[in-house]
Design a protein around this motif. Structure first.
Motif, PDB file in Angstrom:
ATOM      1  N   LYS A   1      18.870 -97.844  80.577  1.00 56.09           N
ATOM      2  CA  LYS A   1      20.218 -97.367  80.889  1.00 56.09           C
ATOM      3  C   LYS A   1      21.224 -97.824  79.837  1.00 56.09           C
ATOM      4  N   ILE A   2      21.075 -99.041  79.357  1.00 54.69           N
ATOM      5  CA  ILE A   2      22.010 -99.582  78.373  1.00 54.69           C
ATOM      6  C   ILE A   2      21.824 -98.956  76.991  1.00 54.69           C
ATOM      7  N   PHE A   3      20.581 -98.785  76.570  1.00 53.12           N
ATOM      8  CA  PHE A   3      20.322 -98.463  75.169  1.00 53.12           C
ATOM      9  C   PHE A   3      20.043 -96.991  74.875  1.00 53.12           C
ATOM     10  N   ILE A   4      19.416 -96.274  75.791  1.00 54.80           N
ATOM     11  CA  ILE A   4      18.855 -94.979  75.428  1.00 54.80           C
ATOM     12  C   ILE A   4      19.785 -93.827  75.773  1.00 54.80           C
ATOM     13  N   ASP A   5      20.174 -93.083  74.751  1.00 62.71           N
ATOM     14  CA  ASP A   5      20.755 -91.751  74.913  1.00 62.71           C
ATOM     15  C   ASP A   5      19.625 -90.738  74.696  1.00 62.71           C
TER      16      ASP A   5
ATOM     17  N   GLY B   1      12.833-108.245  90.094  1.00 64.13           N
ATOM     18  CA  GLY B   1      11.626-108.115  89.294  1.00 64.13           C
ATOM     19  C   GLY B   1      11.989-107.685  87.877  1.00 64.13           C
ATOM     20  N   SER B   2      11.078-107.896  86.943  1.00 67.47           N
ATOM     21  CA  SER B   2      11.361-107.470  85.574  1.00 67.47           C
ATOM     22  C   SER B   2      11.343-105.947  85.450  1.00 67.47           C
ATOM     23  N   GLN B   3      10.786-105.249  86.451  1.00 70.88           N
ATOM     24  CA  GLN B   3      10.819-103.787  86.420  1.00 70.88           C
ATOM     25  C   GLN B   3      12.255-103.280  86.465  1.00 70.88           C
ATOM     26  N   GLN B   4      13.095-103.915  87.272  1.00 69.65           N
ATOM     27  CA  GLN B   4      14.504-103.523  87.292  1.00 69.65           C
ATOM     28  C   GLN B   4      15.144-103.781  85.932  1.00 69.65           C
ATOM     29  N   ALA B   5      14.766-104.873  85.306  1.00 65.64           N
ATOM     30  CA  ALA B   5      15.301-105.165  83.977  1.00 65.64           C
ATOM     31  C   ALA B   5      14.934-104.072  82.978  1.00 65.64           C
TER      32      ALA B   5
ATOM     33  N   TYR C   1      15.600 -91.731  80.865  1.00 62.20           N
ATOM     34  CA  TYR C   1      16.732 -91.659  79.937  1.00 62.20           C
ATOM     35  C   TYR C   1      16.426 -90.802  78.719  1.00 62.20           C
ATOM     36  N   GLU C   2      15.285 -90.112  78.757  1.00 65.40           N
ATOM     37  CA  GLU C   2      14.912 -89.061  77.807  1.00 65.40           C
ATOM     38  C   GLU C   2      14.812 -89.534  76.351  1.00 65.40           C
ATOM     39  N   PRO C   3      14.032 -90.607  76.122  1.00 64.20           N
ATOM     40  CA  PRO C   3      13.856 -91.054  74.742  1.00 64.20           C
ATOM     41  C   PRO C   3      12.768 -90.266  74.022  1.00 64.20           C
TER      42      PRO C   3
ATOM     43  N   TRP D   1      13.942-112.141  85.745  1.00 63.20           N
ATOM     44  CA  TRP D   1      15.154-112.553  85.053  1.00 63.20           C
ATOM     45  C   TRP D   1      15.190-112.006  83.633  1.00 63.20           C
ATOM     46  N   VAL D   2      16.401-111.984  83.082  1.00 70.99           N
ATOM     47  CA  VAL D   2      16.641-111.592  81.698  1.00 70.99           C
ATOM     48  C   VAL D   2      17.341-112.744  81.000  1.00 70.99           C
ATOM     49  N   VAL D   3      16.898-113.060  79.783  1.00 70.52           N
ATOM     50  CA  VAL D   3      17.587-114.026  78.924  1.00 70.52           C
ATOM     51  C   VAL D   3      17.994-113.284  77.657  1.00 70.52           C
ATOM     52  N   ALA D   4      19.292-113.330  77.352  1.00 72.86           N
ATOM     53  CA  ALA D   4      19.782-112.574  76.201  1.00 72.86           C
ATOM     54  C   ALA D   4      21.159-113.084  75.795  1.00 72.86           C
ATOM     55  N   ALA D   5      21.649-112.550  74.696  1.00 77.50           N
ATOM     56  CA  ALA D   5      23.010-112.839  74.261  1.00 77.50           C
ATOM     57  C   ALA D   5      23.993-112.451  75.365  1.00 77.50           C
ATOM     58  N   LYS D   6      25.096-113.178  75.460  1.00 73.56           N
ATOM     59  CA  LYS D   6      26.054-112.964  76.553  1.00 73.56           C
ATOM     60  C   LYS D   6      26.571-111.519  76.635  1.00 73.56           C
ATOM     61  N   PRO D   7      26.847-110.834  75.524  1.00 77.22           N
ATOM     62  CA  PRO D   7      27.313-109.446  75.667  1.00 77.22           C
ATOM     63  C   PRO D   7      26.298-108.535  76.358  1.00 77.22           C
ATOM     64  N   VAL D   8      25.012-108.784  76.127  1.00 72.22           N
ATOM     65  CA  VAL D   8      23.970-107.988  76.804  1.00 72.22           C
ATOM     66  C   VAL D   8      23.962-108.309  78.295  1.00 72.22           C
ATOM     67  N   ILE D   9      24.009-109.599  78.634  1.00 67.93           N
ATOM     68  CA  ILE D   9      24.017-110.002  80.031  1.00 67.93           C
ATOM     69  C   ILE D   9      25.245-109.427  80.736  1.00 67.93           C
ATOM     70  N   SER D  10      26.403-109.470  80.095  1.00 66.49           N
ATOM     71  CA  SER D  10      27.624-108.946  80.707  1.00 66.49           C
ATOM     72  C   SER D  10      27.496-107.464  81.033  1.00 66.49           C
ATOM     73  N   GLN D  11      26.881-106.697  80.131  1.00 64.97           N
ATOM     74  CA  GLN D  11      26.703-105.267  80.386  1.00 64.97           C
ATOM     75  C   GLN D  11      25.713-105.036  81.517  1.00 64.97           C
ATOM     76  N   MET D  12      24.659-105.843  81.564  1.00 64.90           N
ATOM     77  CA  MET D  12      23.686-105.719  82.645  1.00 64.90           C
ATOM     78  C   MET D  12      24.306-106.078  83.996  1.00 64.90           C
ATOM     79  N   VAL D  13      25.201-107.053  84.009  1.00 59.19           N
ATOM     80  CA  VAL D  13      25.879-107.413  85.253  1.00 59.19           C
ATOM     81  C   VAL D  13      26.673-106.224  85.784  1.00 59.19           C
ATOM     82  N   LEU D  14      27.335-105.497  84.909  1.00 59.48           N
ATOM     83  CA  LEU D  14      28.087-104.315  85.339  1.00 59.48           C
ATOM     84  C   LEU D  14      27.162-103.273  85.956  1.00 59.48           C
ATOM     85  N   ILE D  15      25.990-103.085  85.351  1.00 57.23           N
ATOM     86  CA  ILE D  15      25.023-102.129  85.894  1.00 57.23           C
ATOM     87  C   ILE D  15      24.526-102.595  87.253  1.00 57.23           C
ATOM     88  N   LYS D  16      24.272-103.894  87.377  1.00 62.22           N
ATOM     89  CA  LYS D  16      23.776-104.425  88.653  1.00 62.22           C
ATOM     90  C   LYS D  16      24.829-104.296  89.748  1.00 62.22           C
ATOM     91  N   GLN D  17      26.082-104.546  89.403  1.00 59.22           N
ATOM     92  CA  GLN D  17      27.148-104.390  90.381  1.00 59.22           C
ATOM     93  C   GLN D  17      27.203-102.957  90.901  1.00 59.22           C
TER      94      GLN D  17
END
Length: 414
Positions: A124-128, A114-118, A150-152, A268-284
């Motif tokens: 997780k990727i962007f927010i410190d 679902g897009s909720q997971q996205a 993520y405490e934004p 699903w997510v559609v984005a530049a490959k570097p973003v998708i690659s980072q999301m794949v690591l999170i999903k794994q």
């Protein structure tokens, strides 16, 4: 036991004391709680933003599941798969995106639960902690729930009346972080039903360029247009300017939940490959992959009936939107206003300033009608004189009756 004698903490109390600080930002979803009312037949519920199960493509899914679990196919459907997602489904999505002027390959696509997971992955990727997330005011409460962990810090994105970029950046720096992204739903937004014009979408892009932040385009309701002309997605507009999706800052979130099936949890997510690659690591690290059999079923049904099924939904839900707008005009007292969407699932109602949507809900429930109070859609909990109405789950006659009841309750509180 003496009055000043302290008792030892229980095991559960000791465990909760170990929870991370970010858990204090997590709140129960008002919508998820209100969905329990759907089990009560005497309640007319305008609360849940959910599709009508009477129009699920059940036969198509039954055939897809039989095919997926056949003797040869079961070795794929019931097995582990790649984290990126089922290849035939990603290829279908690439073709689907091209309809809207978004040229991409399967390598620019990640299948999510679902897009909720996205949205969780975005946080997780962007927010410190103390970074700034720009959101519409109001915005989808599920996005706030995903980002909160993520405490934004939140600030507003408003395509019409934005503060100077320098002021936004200065406030973000003073808070101890950076502006990381602007999140918005440009088509029939949840909760307001409002759609951004092409000019407003270009304004969002220009602002993101000036702030040097990402744009999160939540397109969950894009297919549910009942009138008016299709407007290009933000990602398509950016692609026109930059020519290559891997040069784009927009991250597009899609979902089959509002069209084919929410229960299978496929987005699903559609984005530049570097973003998708980072999301794949999170999903794994998170869930390895979205359920293979669910992806196969969605792929089969999308290939076979997506367009005809969406056409049916547009006809049914479009009629229900008309019924709700007509009923609001007939039954709402002076001082109440509402949006006039061209699609989606929601109408946003603004009450007189001295009324509270949460308090009104308690009175409305006595009349067996439910809705979602509006304050939950604001990052600061403000604008309590608002509420969200869903029309996709109710036939026209029930909408008429429910809005009549609600109008009577509001009138009694004036």
């Amino acid at each position: 036991m003496s009055l000043n004698q302290k008792t030892s903490p229980t095991t559960s109390e000791r465990l909760t004391a170990l929870f991370a600080h970010r858990t204090t930002r997590m709140k129960a979803s008002e919508i998820r709680e209100l969905l329990k009312l759907l089990d009560q037949p005497d309640i007319i519920s305008f609360a849940g933003g959910i599709p009508d199960p009477a129009y699920f493509p059940r036969e198509a899914f039954a055939e897809a599941m039989v095919k997926a679990t056949g003797e040869q196919a079961a070795s794929v459907a019931l097995q582990y798969s790649t984290s990126e997602g089922y290849t035939p489904l990603r290829d279908w999505i690439a073709g689907y995106m091209s309809r809207y002027g978004i040229s991409c390959s399967r390598d620019n696509i990640l299948i999510t639960a679902g897009s909720q997971q996205a949205l969780d992955y975005i946080g997780k990727i962007f927010i410190d902690p103390d970074d700034t997330a720009l959101v519409t005011w109001p915005t989808y409460m599920g996005a706030l729930g995903a980002f909160n962990a993520y405490e934004p810090r939140y600030d507003r994105i408003d395509p019409q009346t934005n503060r100077p970029v320098e002021a936004v950046l200065a406030d973000a720096e003073e808070a101890g972080g950076q502006v990381k992204f602007a999140y918005l739903s440009p088509d029939f937004a949840n909760p307001t039903g409002i759609t951004l014009s092409e000019e407003q979408r270009r304004t969002v892009l220009a602002r993101a360029e000036a702030l040097d932040c990402a744009v999160i385009e939540d397109a969950a309701y894009q297919e549910l247009r009942y009138r008016g002309e299709v407007i290009k997605p933000i990602l398509a507009l950016e692609l026109e300017d930059k020519g290559d999706i891997d040069a784009c800052r927009t991250i597009y979130l899609g979902s089959f939940s509002k069209t084919l099936s929410p229960g299978l949890r496929v987005g699903w997510v559609v984005a530049a490959k570097p973003v998708i690659s980072q999301m794949v690591l999170i999903k794994q690290a998170g869930d390895l992959q979205t359920a293979t059999i669910n992806q196969i079923a969605i792929s089969e049904v999308a290939h076979s009936v997506f367009d005809s099924h969406v056409a049916t939904l547009r006809e049914v839900y479009g009629g229900r939107l008309t019924a709700m707008l007509t009923a609001l005009e007939r039954h709402m007292p002076e001082g109440v206003s509402w949006t006039n969407p061209d699609g989606g699932m929601f109408v946003w109602v603004t009450l007189p300033t001295d009324m509270d949507g949460a308090e009104l809900l308690q009175e409305a429930l006595k009349a067996n009608v439910a809705f979602v109070p509006g304050a939950a859609f604001f990052a600061d909990g403000s604008n309590r004189n608002t509420l969200r109405l869903n029309f996709s789950m109710s036939a026209a006659a029930k909408i008429e009756e429910g809005i009549a009841r609600l109008g009577s309750v509001i009138r009694s509180q004036l």
